[in-house]
Design an enzyme around this catalytic site. Sequence first.
Site, PDB file in Angstrom:
ATOM      1  N   THR A  67      38.592  37.872  44.552  1.00  0.00           N
ATOM      2  CA  THR A  67      39.675  37.537  43.642  1.00  0.00           C
ATOM      3  C   THR A  67      39.708  38.591  42.553  1.00  0.00           C
ATOM      4  O   THR A  67      38.649  39.049  42.111  1.00  0.00           O
ATOM      5  CB  THR A  67      39.486  36.147  43.015  1.00  0.00           C
TER       6      THR A  67
ATOM      7  N   CYS B  81      46.346  40.957  42.858  1.00  0.00           N
ATOM      8  CA  CYS B  81      45.947  39.573  43.124  1.00  0.00           C
ATOM      9  C   CYS B  81      45.743  39.513  44.620  1.00  0.00           C
ATOM     10  O   CYS B  81      46.590  40.017  45.379  1.00  0.00           O
ATOM     11  CB  CYS B  81      47.018  38.590  42.667  1.00  0.00           C
TER      12      CYS B  81
END
Length: 230
Positions: A83, A196
């Site tokens: 992430t 992202c």
Amino acid sequence: MRTIGLLGGMSWESSAEYYRLINQQVRDRLGPLRSARLLMYSLDFGPVEQAQHAGRWDDAAAILVDGARRLQAGGADCVLLCTNTMHKVAHQIQAAIEVPFLHIADATAQAALDAGTLRVGLLGTAFSMEQEFLKSRLAGHGLQVLVPDAPQRQQVHRIIYEQLCVGIISEASRQVYQQVIDSLQAQGAQAVILGCTEIGLLLKPEHSPLPLLDSTELHARAAVAFALGD
């Protein structure tokens, strides 16, 4: 082959992409029946997401540090945090383990430099676009980082959490992102970082007038290079 440790679940949609990409790249490098040695510790994203939006970053860090230690104890030779946003606490994770922590921004920045790109747009969560933990790391490699304006940042963030993290891929949302990319291009961006790990599920190279630097793919590539001793 070294063993790759994946700290995932944030969201599991993109963690599944890490597993696929890493194994595909190992197969491409070593042969059709070869696959990666890896461990994955997949977290429950709910408590992490709640801590993010409440500003309780130390609480989120504690969850991730526990996961990273479990990967190391299980035999991982490196740790990847699957992430971008939680790289805000990357320094706390690295300090808690003895094996290398492969930072997603380093892999992404190197790809930009290899392409001769110094001015990049950044798409990600509001945390990643507005705070400095990714932007400063990228800038440390010599990149100039541009972000969308406030209303566009809000749209990009909303689509990530309400759609991409739960596997919803919408043509209308793709068009929103394309408009944001157009605005970044107007600012002078030479490429766009998909900062992202879920955005690559929505945007492919054919959807953008600018080259896309998919942080998930580039992070996976760095993991394979480490595993194979490049």
